[in-house]
Design a protein around this motif. Structure first.
Motif, short mmCIF file in Angstrom:
data_model
loop_
_atom_site.label_atom_id
_atom_site.label_comp_id
_atom_site.label_asym_id
_atom_site.label_seq_id
_atom_site.Cartn_x
_atom_site.Cartn_y
_atom_site.Cartn_z
N HIS A 79 2.06 -55.65 14.79
CA HIS A 79 2.33 -57.08 14.86
C HIS A 79 1.48 -57.80 13.82
O HIS A 79 0.28 -57.55 13.71
CB HIS A 79 2.02 -57.61 16.26
N TYR A 80 2.10 -58.70 13.07
CA TYR A 80 1.39 -59.44 12.03
C TYR A 80 1.64 -60.94 12.20
O TYR A 80 2.74 -61.36 12.58
CB TYR A 80 1.89 -59.03 10.64
N THR A 81 0.65 -61.73 11.91
CA THR A 81 0.79 -63.18 11.86
C THR A 81 -0.03 -63.71 10.69
O THR A 81 -0.94 -63.03 10.19
CB THR A 81 0.29 -63.86 13.15
N GLY A 82 0.28 -64.92 10.27
CA GLY A 82 -0.49 -65.52 9.19
C GLY A 82 -0.05 -66.94 8.91
O GLY A 82 0.87 -67.47 9.56
N THR A 83 -0.70 -67.56 7.95
CA THR A 83 -0.39 -68.92 7.54
C THR A 83 -0.06 -68.92 6.06
O THR A 83 -0.79 -68.32 5.26
CB THR A 83 -1.57 -69.88 7.81
N LEU A 84 1.04 -69.59 5.69
CA LEU A 84 1.48 -69.65 4.30
C LEU A 84 0.79 -70.80 3.58
O LEU A 84 0.27 -71.72 4.22
CB LEU A 84 2.99 -69.83 4.26
N PRO A 85 0.79 -70.79 2.25
CA PRO A 85 0.19 -71.91 1.50
C PRO A 85 0.79 -73.27 1.86
O PRO A 85 0.12 -74.29 1.77
CB PRO A 85 0.49 -71.54 0.04
N SER A 86 2.06 -73.29 2.30
CA SER A 86 2.70 -74.55 2.68
C SER A 86 2.18 -75.11 3.99
O SER A 86 2.46 -76.25 4.34
CB SER A 86 4.21 -74.34 2.81
N GLY A 87 1.44 -74.27 4.73
CA GLY A 87 0.99 -74.65 6.06
C GLY A 87 1.84 -74.07 7.16
O GLY A 87 1.46 -74.14 8.34
N TRP B 86 3.74 -67.65 10.04
CA TRP B 86 4.75 -66.61 10.04
C TRP B 86 4.36 -65.52 11.02
O TRP B 86 3.19 -65.37 11.39
CB TRP B 86 4.96 -66.03 8.63
N VAL B 87 5.37 -64.78 11.46
CA VAL B 87 5.15 -63.70 12.42
C VAL B 87 6.06 -62.54 12.05
O VAL B 87 7.18 -62.75 11.55
CB VAL B 87 5.44 -64.20 13.86
N ALA B 88 5.58 -61.32 12.26
CA ALA B 88 6.37 -60.14 11.94
C ALA B 88 6.04 -59.02 12.92
O ALA B 88 4.93 -58.95 13.46
CB ALA B 88 6.10 -59.67 10.51
N ASP B 89 7.03 -58.16 13.12
CA ASP B 89 6.84 -56.94 13.91
C ASP B 89 7.48 -55.79 13.15
O ASP B 89 8.62 -55.92 12.66
CB ASP B 89 7.49 -57.09 15.29
N VAL B 90 6.76 -54.70 13.05
CA VAL B 90 7.23 -53.52 12.32
C VAL B 90 7.15 -52.32 13.24
O VAL B 90 6.06 -51.98 13.72
CB VAL B 90 6.39 -53.28 11.05
N PRO B 91 8.28 -51.65 13.52
CA PRO B 91 8.25 -50.51 14.43
C PRO B 91 7.56 -49.31 13.80
O PRO B 91 7.46 -49.20 12.57
CB PRO B 91 9.73 -50.23 14.68
N GLY B 92 7.07 -48.42 14.65
CA GLY B 92 6.40 -47.23 14.14
C GLY B 92 7.31 -46.39 13.26
O GLY B 92 6.89 -45.83 12.25
N GLU B 93 8.58 -46.29 13.64
CA GLU B 93 9.55 -45.54 12.86
C GLU B 93 10.46 -46.53 12.14
O GLU B 93 11.61 -46.74 12.50
CB GLU B 93 10.35 -44.59 13.76
N ALA C 219 4.62 -62.25 2.33
CA ALA C 219 3.40 -61.97 3.09
C ALA C 219 3.51 -60.64 3.82
O ALA C 219 2.56 -59.85 3.83
CB ALA C 219 3.14 -63.10 4.08
N LEU C 220 4.68 -60.37 4.39
CA LEU C 220 4.86 -59.09 5.08
C LEU C 220 4.83 -57.94 4.08
O LEU C 220 4.23 -56.89 4.34
CB LEU C 220 6.17 -59.09 5.85
N THR C 221 5.47 -58.12 2.93
CA THR C 221 5.47 -57.08 1.91
C THR C 221 4.05 -56.74 1.47
O THR C 221 3.72 -55.58 1.21
CB THR C 221 6.31 -57.53 0.70
N GLY C 222 3.19 -57.75 1.44
CA GLY C 222 1.79 -57.50 1.10
C GLY C 222 1.10 -56.63 2.11
O GLY C 222 0.11 -55.95 1.79
#
Length: 449
Positions: A34-42, A45-52, A114-117
């Motif tokens: 699970h990933y979260t973050g803040t973009l330069p615009s303010g 964002w949120v992301a989930d990436v499965p193990g497979e 951001a997720l690609t990073g």
């Protein structure tokens, strides 16, 4: 006391068990990250990436509402996608209001970056949007940089904000002028959310009260026709095609249950984003508008039963129409919130046949725009026999996703989006052959040219 020494058999068993544990450890699936973050615009964002992870990212665009990050339409669909190996990402958008089209596409692509990073470049990215987010994903499909390989819009507001504002205003104006001409209910240019909410509550009460008389019901049907309100609201099946009285009760129930309060409060948010009012009644020919509606026969029948002069009411609406738009607001929404139809990648649109907030007629208008842009070969539209806004079952939308993936992989639609194939994939049996009517009150449609 002497310590017992293990027998040779016991020692052998112990050694075998130890060797087996070391040589064949129990496999444990990698957990979803699970990933979260803040973009330069303010925006967040949120992301989930499965193990497979299967290498595909779903770039999910949420609908109109609070600016909170979401990466799936609902938890059940999100879990099914993760179980299928898809990574999910989406942003909150940065506004300036709940109508966030000024920033949404930019923020969505920034969340993908951001997720690609975090996880590296995906094999491919598919846009998926719901309601207002369907407009976002349709605009992402026009991106010349090809950040996505395809787009799936579900209950998408693909006719854009200018059409939405205008046909909603037509219906609201008809209710106000014909049912409560002396109340002066404010319809545009709200000073704040409270004023918009008060106007919505007032018009809702006027409409509910009018339902008690045949004349009121006829005029509600007229306003609903101008507003593209479907004649099916609740129940497993729609009213009969000539059961006009029951059709009108469904329209009135939808208007008073939530539609008027939602659309009039929402108008404030759109005006905030546009910098003014983008809709108008001045110069509109309401007789021509009704003539182009699929509900014309229903309205005429109810007017005859009530003993009312429909032509007189339409003439009144045309004569007294004096709401003008702010040119700057029109320019802003034309730039940010109106599709051009110039698709760069394949797009599949899914819609229920009776959607009270984003009428299925929007698909008719959008299909013509895409065809006029010479991109009709990239677009397919599929319809579900159901009532409600975004009232899909998860299996139905995932079947649509797989149909789109087939087009991306093969370069051909073939029969992937036919009701038969989609029903076989979804297992619900609700996809059907359907041609949506023209969008009453849409730009370029009769009465508003």
């Amino acid at each position: 006391m002497k310590t017992r020494r293990p027998t040779r058999v016991a020692a052998l068993v112990t050694a075998v068990l130890a060797a087996a544990f070391v040589a064949a450890p129990v496999a444990v699936a990698e957990a979803t990250r699970h990933y979260t973050g803040t973009l330069p615009s303010g925006a967040s964002w949120v992301a989930d990436v499965p193990g497979e992870w299967n290498g595909t990212v779903i770039l999910y665009s949420h609908g109109f509402g609070p600016l909170e990050p979401r990466n799936a339409p609902d938890s059940e669909t999100g879990q099914a996608l993760l179980d299928g190996g898809y990574a999910l990402v989406g942003s909150s958008y940065s506004g300036p209001s709940w109508w966030a089209l000024e920033s949404a596409v930019r923020d969505q692509f920034a969340s993908l970056d951001a997720l690609t990073g975090e996880i590296g470049a995906p094999r491919r990215t598919i846009a998926w949007g719901t309601s207002m987010g369907g407009l976002v994903s349709a605009l992402e499909a026009e991106d010349g940089r090809h950040r996505v390989v395809g787009a799936l819009t579900t209950c998408g507001l693909v006719a854009g904000a200018l059409n939405l504002d205008n046909y909603q205003l037509d219906g609201e104006y008809a209710l106000s002028r014909l049912l409560a001409p002396g109340q002066g209910i404010k319809l545009v240019r709200y000073t704040g959310p409270e004023e918009a909410a008060a106007a919505g509550a007032a018009l809702t009460k006027v409409t509910a009260d009018a339902q008690a008389t045949p004349a009121g019901r006829a005029r509600i049907a007229l306003a609903a026709a101008l507003m593209n309100v479907p004649t099916w609201f609740t129940g497993a099946t729609p009213p009969g095609p000539r059961d006009y009285a029951t059709q009108e009760t469904h329209q009135e129930a939808a208007l008073t249950a939530f539609v008027l309060n939602f659309t009039m409060s929402g108008r404030y948010q759109i005006e905030l984003a546009a910098g003014g009012n983008s809709s108008f009644t001045a110069g509109v020919d309401y007789r021509a508008l009704l003539r182009g509606s699929s509900h014309t026969q229903q309205v005429r029948a109810l007017y005859r039963q009530a003993g009312l002069d429909l032509d007189a009411d339409l003439a009144t609406l045309t004569r007294d129409a004096n709401i003008t738009a702010d040119p700057g607001a029109i320019r802003t929404l034309a730039r940010t919130s109106t599709p051009t139809g110039r698709l760069q990648v394949p797009e599949l649109n899914l819609h229920t046949v009776a959607d009270q907030l984003v009428p299925v007629e929007q698909e008719n208008w959008y299909g013509h725009v895409v065809a006029a842009a010479g991109r009709g070969h990239l677009l397919r539209q599929a319809y579900v026999q159901g009532t409600g806004h975004c009232a899909f079952q998860p299996a139905e939308t995932i079947a649509g996703l797989h149909a789109l993936e087939k087009r991306v992989a093969t370069g051909r639609w073939d029969d992937a989006t036919t009701p038969e194939r989609l029903n076989a994939a979804a297992g619900t049996g609700r996809y059907l052959w359907y041609q949506p009517p023209a969008l009453t009150g849409g730009l370029g449609e009769p009465g508003r040219r």
